[in-house]
Scaffold this active site. Structure first.
Site, PDB file in Angstrom:
ATOM      1  N   PHE A 146      11.999  25.821 -12.913  1.00 24.07           N
ATOM      2  CA  PHE A 146      10.611  26.239 -12.708  1.00 24.07           C
ATOM      3  C   PHE A 146       9.920  26.580 -14.021  1.00 24.07           C
ATOM      4  O   PHE A 146      10.420  27.411 -14.793  1.00 24.07           O
ATOM      5  CB  PHE A 146      10.544  27.487 -11.821  1.00 24.07           C
ATOM      6  CG  PHE A 146      10.579  27.195 -10.352  1.00 24.07           C
ATOM      7  CD1 PHE A 146       9.427  26.870  -9.659  1.00 24.07           C
ATOM      8  CD2 PHE A 146      11.780  27.253  -9.662  1.00 24.07           C
ATOM      9  CE1 PHE A 146       9.458  26.617  -8.295  1.00 24.07           C
ATOM     10  CE2 PHE A 146      11.819  26.990  -8.297  1.00 24.07           C
ATOM     11  CZ  PHE A 146      10.655  26.671  -7.610  1.00 24.07           C
ATOM     12  N   ASP A 147       8.758  25.987 -14.223  1.00 25.90           N
ATOM     13  CA  ASP A 147       7.860  26.464 -15.270  1.00 25.90           C
ATOM     14  C   ASP A 147       7.348  27.844 -14.816  1.00 25.90           C
ATOM     15  O   ASP A 147       7.331  28.142 -13.616  1.00 25.90           O
ATOM     16  CB  ASP A 147       6.689  25.481 -15.415  1.00 25.90           C
ATOM     17  CG  ASP A 147       5.600  26.036 -16.306  1.00 25.90           C
ATOM     18  OD1 ASP A 147       5.907  26.422 -17.447  1.00 25.90           O
ATOM     19  OD2 ASP A 147       4.431  26.090 -15.849  1.00 25.90           O
ATOM     20  N   ILE A 148       6.951  28.676 -15.748  1.00 25.46           N
ATOM     21  CA  ILE A 148       6.479  30.012 -15.378  1.00 25.46           C
ATOM     22  C   ILE A 148       4.950  30.131 -15.404  1.00 25.46           C
ATOM     23  O   ILE A 148       4.320  30.415 -14.388  1.00 25.46           O
ATOM     24  CB  ILE A 148       7.113  31.086 -16.301  1.00 25.46           C
ATOM     25  CG1 ILE A 148       8.638  31.086 -16.128  1.00 25.46           C
ATOM     26  CG2 ILE A 148       6.541  32.475 -15.972  1.00 25.46           C
ATOM     27  CD1 ILE A 148       9.129  31.344 -14.735  1.00 25.46           C
TER      28      ILE A 148
ATOM     29  N   THR B 265       2.340  28.419 -13.059  1.00 27.36           N
ATOM     30  CA  THR B 265       3.102  27.866 -11.932  1.00 27.36           C
ATOM     31  C   THR B 265       3.518  29.046 -11.040  1.00 27.36           C
ATOM     32  O   THR B 265       3.157  29.084  -9.869  1.00 27.36           O
ATOM     33  CB  THR B 265       4.327  27.071 -12.421  1.00 27.36           C
ATOM     34  OG1 THR B 265       3.866  25.966 -13.209  1.00 27.36           O
ATOM     35  CG2 THR B 265       5.140  26.537 -11.241  1.00 27.36           C
TER      36      THR B 265
END
Ligand SMILES: [Mg+2]
Length: 229
Positions: A8-10, A13
């Protein structure tokens, strides 16, 4: 597609980076005696984005970028500032804001039972670790890979090699990256040879020649995509 590992990108996102950035830049404008307006905040964000894109392409060093964004921005108002010092203040303010994107905790709560979750984020290690801890995101992830700690950044294949080497029994075909940025997350995924999911809440057009494997408009759309037969 049976994914086991989710990267996961943070920012923008799972965490609303724009809200945190607005909070931090507003503080700097106030300190400099410049009225806070939406246009000025957007102006800063545009300068910052161009510099980060240059960084992603390897055209500018991170240490330079961090100070230059404030020097360039305040130069528009005839102010000469110490970019590095301003960056320290900015990041302290950035850490104060932990604004979750809609549905992010619910999503991670449902996926942590079935998938191995990892965070892949470009940024300053201390800032990102602090924001993830404060926002309550940190416990959902087995590991957090901040670009600063790796010596590389998305979309560089070296960044992904670093990440892959630190995931137990890693398999490319079981891995999906989810993120809002075509230039870092999706391009990175394509270059690294893994599937990608473009989180595109504003339904922006894709001007690049690369294509994400999937596209979603809201985080709540991800489980259906992962669990479809
Ligand atoms: Mg992002």
């Amino acid at each position: 597609m049976n994914y086991k590992t989710l990267l996961f990108d943070i920012d923008d996102t799972l965490l609303d980076f724009k809200a945190a950035e607005t909070h931090a830049i507003s503080h700097l404008l106030e300190e400099m005696g410049i009225a806070i307006t939406e246009e000025r905040i957007a102006q800063y964000a545009a300068i910052n984005q161009v510099l980060w894109e240059q960084f992603e392409k390897g055209l500018i060093q991170r240490e330079v970028l961090l100070g230059k964004r404030f020097e360039d921005f305040f130069a528009l108002y005839g102010k000469k500032v110490d970019g590095q010092e301003m960056d320290r203040t900015f990041r302290a303010r950035l850490e104060e804001g932990n604004y979750l994107m809609e549905g992010s905790l619910e999503l991670l709560e449902s996926l942590k039972q079935t998938h191995d979750l990892y965070a892949v984020t470009n940024g300053v290690s201390k800032t990102q670790q602090r924001r993830m801890a404060d926002s309550g995101l940190r416990p959902y992830f087995k590991k957090v890979f901040v670009s600063e700690d790796t010596g590389y950044q998305k979309p560089m294949p070296e960044y992904f090699d670093y990440v892959f080497a630190r995931i137990a029994s890693f398999q490319k075909e079981e891995t999906l990256i989810i993120g809002d940025s075509l230039t870092s997350d999706i391009t990175g995924g394509v270059l690294a040879g893994i599937d990608s999911c473009w989180f595109n809440p504003l339904k922006k057009p894709n001007p690049l020649s690369i294509q994400p494997t999937y596209e979603i408009e809201q985080l709540a759309d991800l489980p259906a995509l992962l669990f479809q037969a």
